[in-house]
Design a protein around this motif. Sequence first.
Motif, PDB file in Angstrom:
ATOM      1  N   THR A  81       0.749  -1.114  -0.007  1.00 13.54           N
ATOM      2  CA  THR A  81       0.047   0.049  -0.030  1.00 13.54           C
ATOM      3  C   THR A  81       0.925   1.089  -0.019  1.00 13.54           C
ATOM      4  O   THR A  81       1.622   1.499   0.911  1.00 13.54           O
ATOM      5  N   LEU A  82       0.673   2.186  -0.910  1.00 12.58           N
ATOM      6  CA  LEU A  82       1.610   3.351  -1.209  1.00 12.58           C
ATOM      7  C   LEU A  82       0.757   4.451  -0.418  1.00 12.58           C
ATOM      8  O   LEU A  82      -0.445   4.777  -0.430  1.00 12.58           O
ATOM      9  N   HIS A  83       1.473   5.314   0.073  1.00 11.97           N
ATOM     10  CA  HIS A  83       1.105   6.539   1.010  1.00 11.97           C
ATOM     11  C   HIS A  83       1.623   7.814   0.338  1.00 11.97           C
ATOM     12  O   HIS A  83       2.579   7.601  -0.487  1.00 11.97           O
ATOM     13  N   LEU A  84       1.095   8.790   0.757  1.00 13.10           N
ATOM     14  CA  LEU A  84       1.765  10.303   0.522  1.00 13.10           C
ATOM     15  C   LEU A  84       2.851  10.150   1.093  1.00 13.10           C
ATOM     16  O   LEU A  84       3.329   9.852   2.253  1.00 13.10           O
ATOM     17  N   PRO A  85       4.138  10.431   0.458  1.00 11.24           N
ATOM     18  CA  PRO A  85       5.342  10.143   0.683  1.00 11.24           C
ATOM     19  C   PRO A  85       6.048  11.060   1.704  1.00 11.24           C
ATOM     20  O   PRO A  85       6.915  10.762   2.282  1.00 11.24           O
ATOM     21  N   PHE A  86       5.398  12.363   1.828  1.00 12.90           N
ATOM     22  CA  PHE A  86       6.196  13.217   2.680  1.00 12.90           C
ATOM     23  C   PHE A  86       4.993  13.977   3.116  1.00 12.90           C
ATOM     24  O   PHE A  86       3.768  14.066   2.734  1.00 12.90           O
ATOM     25  N   GLU A  87       5.032  14.719   4.435  1.00 13.73           N
ATOM     26  CA  GLU A  87       4.140  15.535   4.962  1.00 13.73           C
ATOM     27  C   GLU A  87       4.366  17.007   4.378  1.00 13.73           C
ATOM     28  O   GLU A  87       5.407  17.602   4.513  1.00 13.73           O
ATOM     29  N   VAL A  88       3.193  17.495   3.696  1.00 17.53           N
ATOM     30  CA  VAL A  88       3.277  18.725   3.098  1.00 17.53           C
ATOM     31  C   VAL A  88       3.195  19.998   3.972  1.00 17.53           C
ATOM     32  O   VAL A  88       2.381  20.137   4.689  1.00 17.53           O
ATOM     33  N   ALA A  89       4.359  20.896   3.789  1.00 16.85           N
ATOM     34  CA  ALA A  89       4.392  21.961   4.657  1.00 16.85           C
ATOM     35  C   ALA A  89       3.582  23.070   3.972  1.00 16.85           C
ATOM     36  O   ALA A  89       2.163  23.099   4.344  1.00 16.85           O
ATOM     37  N   ASP A  90       4.327  24.046   3.034  1.00 11.95           N
ATOM     38  CA  ASP A  90       3.356  24.798   1.968  1.00 11.95           C
ATOM     39  C   ASP A  90       3.205  24.220   0.852  1.00 11.95           C
ATOM     40  O   ASP A  90       3.825  23.519   0.341  1.00 11.95           O
ATOM     41  N   ARG A 119      -3.432  25.156  -1.032  1.00  9.78           N
ATOM     42  CA  ARG A 119      -3.959  24.515   0.227  1.00  9.78           C
ATOM     43  C   ARG A 119      -3.198  23.060   0.541  1.00  9.78           C
ATOM     44  O   ARG A 119      -3.467  22.052  -0.112  1.00  9.78           O
ATOM     45  N   SER A 120      -2.157  23.204   1.333  1.00  9.19           N
ATOM     46  CA  SER A 120      -1.288  21.925   1.570  1.00  9.19           C
ATOM     47  C   SER A 120      -2.102  20.800   2.276  1.00  9.19           C
ATOM     48  O   SER A 120      -1.656  19.394   1.701  1.00  9.19           O
ATOM     49  N   GLY A 121      -3.085  20.992   2.807  1.00 12.02           N
ATOM     50  CA  GLY A 121      -3.794  19.911   3.401  1.00 12.02           C
ATOM     51  C   GLY A 121      -4.659  18.926   2.607  1.00 12.02           C
ATOM     52  O   GLY A 121      -5.274  18.280   2.938  1.00 12.02           O
ATOM     53  N   THR A 122      -4.786  19.583   1.547  1.00 10.66           N
ATOM     54  CA  THR A 122      -5.747  18.733   0.328  1.00 10.66           C
ATOM     55  C   THR A 122      -4.760  18.165  -0.900  1.00 10.66           C
ATOM     56  O   THR A 122      -5.437  17.846  -1.736  1.00 10.66           O
ATOM     57  N   VAL A 123      -3.539  18.262  -0.690  1.00  5.66           N
ATOM     58  CA  VAL A 123      -2.568  17.331  -1.227  1.00  5.66           C
ATOM     59  C   VAL A 123      -2.772  15.669  -1.063  1.00  5.66           C
ATOM     60  O   VAL A 123      -2.705  15.319   0.012  1.00  5.66           O
ATOM     61  N   VAL A 124      -3.006  14.940  -2.214  1.00  3.85           N
ATOM     62  CA  VAL A 124      -3.277  13.660  -1.847  1.00  3.85           C
ATOM     63  C   VAL A 124      -2.507  12.820  -2.838  1.00  3.85           C
ATOM     64  O   VAL A 124      -1.805  13.147  -3.569  1.00  3.85           O
ATOM     65  N   VAL A 125      -2.013  11.508  -2.303  1.00  9.23           N
ATOM     66  CA  VAL A 125      -1.401  10.673  -2.996  1.00  9.23           C
ATOM     67  C   VAL A 125      -2.151  10.062  -4.069  1.00  9.23           C
ATOM     68  O   VAL A 125      -3.581   9.935  -4.276  1.00  9.23           O
ATOM     69  N   SER A 126      -1.414   9.794  -5.364  1.00  7.21           N
ATOM     70  CA  SER A 126      -1.847   9.047  -6.295  1.00  7.21           C
ATOM     71  C   SER A 126      -2.964   7.878  -5.983  1.00  7.21           C
ATOM     72  O   SER A 126      -2.773   7.151  -5.407  1.00  7.21           O
ATOM     73  N   GLY A 127      -4.007   7.889  -6.754  1.00  9.86           N
ATOM     74  CA  GLY A 127      -5.260   6.715  -6.521  1.00  9.86           C
ATOM     75  C   GLY A 127      -6.126   7.045  -5.692  1.00  9.86           C
ATOM     76  O   GLY A 127      -7.222   6.507  -5.483  1.00  9.86           O
ATOM     77  N   THR A 128      -5.974   8.383  -5.108  1.00 10.03           N
ATOM     78  CA  THR A 128      -7.106   8.707  -4.053  1.00 10.03           C
ATOM     79  C   THR A 128      -8.185   9.417  -5.038  1.00 10.03           C
ATOM     80  O   THR A 128      -7.961  10.078  -5.928  1.00 10.03           O
ATOM     81  N   ASP A 129      -9.506   8.960  -4.566  1.00 13.70           N
ATOM     82  CA  ASP A 129     -10.550   9.495  -5.396  1.00 13.70           C
ATOM     83  C   ASP A 129     -10.669  11.072  -5.403  1.00 13.70           C
ATOM     84  O   ASP A 129     -10.259  11.529  -4.249  1.00 13.70           O
ATOM     85  N   VAL A 130     -11.091  11.812  -6.419  1.00 11.99           N
ATOM     86  CA  VAL A 130     -11.429  13.083  -6.471  1.00 11.99           C
ATOM     87  C   VAL A 130     -12.749  13.470  -6.377  1.00 11.99           C
ATOM     88  O   VAL A 130     -13.806  13.084  -7.506  1.00 11.99           O
ATOM     89  N   ILE A 131     -13.491  14.276  -5.230  1.00 15.05           N
ATOM     90  CA  ILE A 131     -14.677  14.340  -5.179  1.00 15.05           C
ATOM     91  C   ILE A 131     -15.080  15.632  -5.957  1.00 15.05           C
ATOM     92  O   ILE A 131     -14.257  16.697  -5.711  1.00 15.05           O
ATOM     93  N   ARG A 132     -15.931  15.603  -6.687  1.00 19.54           N
ATOM     94  CA  ARG A 132     -16.288  16.658  -7.538  1.00 19.54           C
ATOM     95  C   ARG A 132     -16.814  17.839  -6.656  1.00 19.54           C
ATOM     96  O   ARG A 132     -17.634  17.683  -5.660  1.00 19.54           O
TER      97      ARG A 132
END
Length: 404
Positions: free
Chosen positions: A105-114, A154-167
């Motif tokens: 299972t792959l995850h967001l590889p780093f904690e995004v600051a800005d 907005r750094s808090g909405t950066v997601v890893v590949s494979g995450t669904d994109v809610i319209r």
Amino acid sequence: MPPFDVPEGDPFGPHNLPYGVFSPPGSSERTVGVRLGDHVLDAGAAAHALGSPYASLLARPTLNPLLAAGRTAWSDVRRALTAWVTVPAHRETVEPLFHPLSEVTLHLPFEVADYVDFYASENHARNVGQIFRPDAADSLTPNWKHLPIGYHGRSGTVVVSGTDVIRPSGQRKAPADAAPVFGPSVRLDIEAEVGFVVGAPSELGRPVPLGDYRDHVFGLCLLNDWSARDVQAWEYVPLGPFLGKSFTTSVSAWITPLDALEEARVAPPERTHELLPYLDDAGEEPGGYDLRITVTVNGHVVSEPPFSTMYWTAAQQLAHMTVNGASLRTGDLYGSGTVSGPTERERGSLLELTWNGRDPLELPDGKRTFLEDGDVVTLSAWAPGPDGVRVGLGAVTGRVVPAP
């Protein structure tokens, strides 16, 4: 095929070794991994088994400790990893520490600051100008050739590949409408981009000069800056992108270190305006990258944007976003802006590909002006590597799901 026996010419061979964060099969624990072919090496376990002084940086649930360690550590770790996966003497120790890529299972590889996003493609900027300002004498804004235009996301909405994109939903108002309405976006778009990941931080009040780019930027990845064009069009005057951009930004699960892309460095396009000294890269090493991007919608290729055409380089963008004294933090992410080439087949957004909906794309499953629910968008790319071998970039994929 055993992980050590990667076929010659594999774009994820030992000349590449991108970093990610994964959970092994049957586990929820996260740790740093390095991709080799279609396997993932548990880098922390390998470092521990081989007595590496960098084991504490690699046996972590995020890349941030490695990012913060700085350029010397990045180079040392890369040299060690290359030896671990190529030297036969290490094979008995290292081979059991690989996992099939298909089973982790792959995850967001780093904690995004800005998160900052730029607007660095002249082809894209001219296309957008022609679409929205068809009667203007120049399709570029007056400042475009003098500085890299950008905005803070907005750094808090950066997601890893494979995450669904809610319209996303929001306000929109067509020119003919008497008043704005609220509802799901009907002009959901993509932006094919490259993201740059900051490792070493900088001091508040001290700009980062062009020549220090490689001391601060660890690597790059593909990035899709999903965009609600109807929301964006209504909100952006006078302060720029906001809700039309902030709902989701997708990045690859794999960060390609800059050291893997030495053969892909190219000079940027010729400058047509004199640059201020802090942006003048005439005496610097080549600042562009020859990355060949492919965009697919539901598996059908719709565009192949060339990153080598980008007018503003990543080093110039870094210099500009810190020239006022803004500090860098470990985990900062900045996007290149939409990558578009000079031909119709090289446009990096549906806004351009369909000319704002005027010219629908013909796909096997129907026409598209903008994205429909259920559509799957994938960005993939490669770059020239040593001895003619390609360097693969980790793909970024997202599926559009309906607004709640």
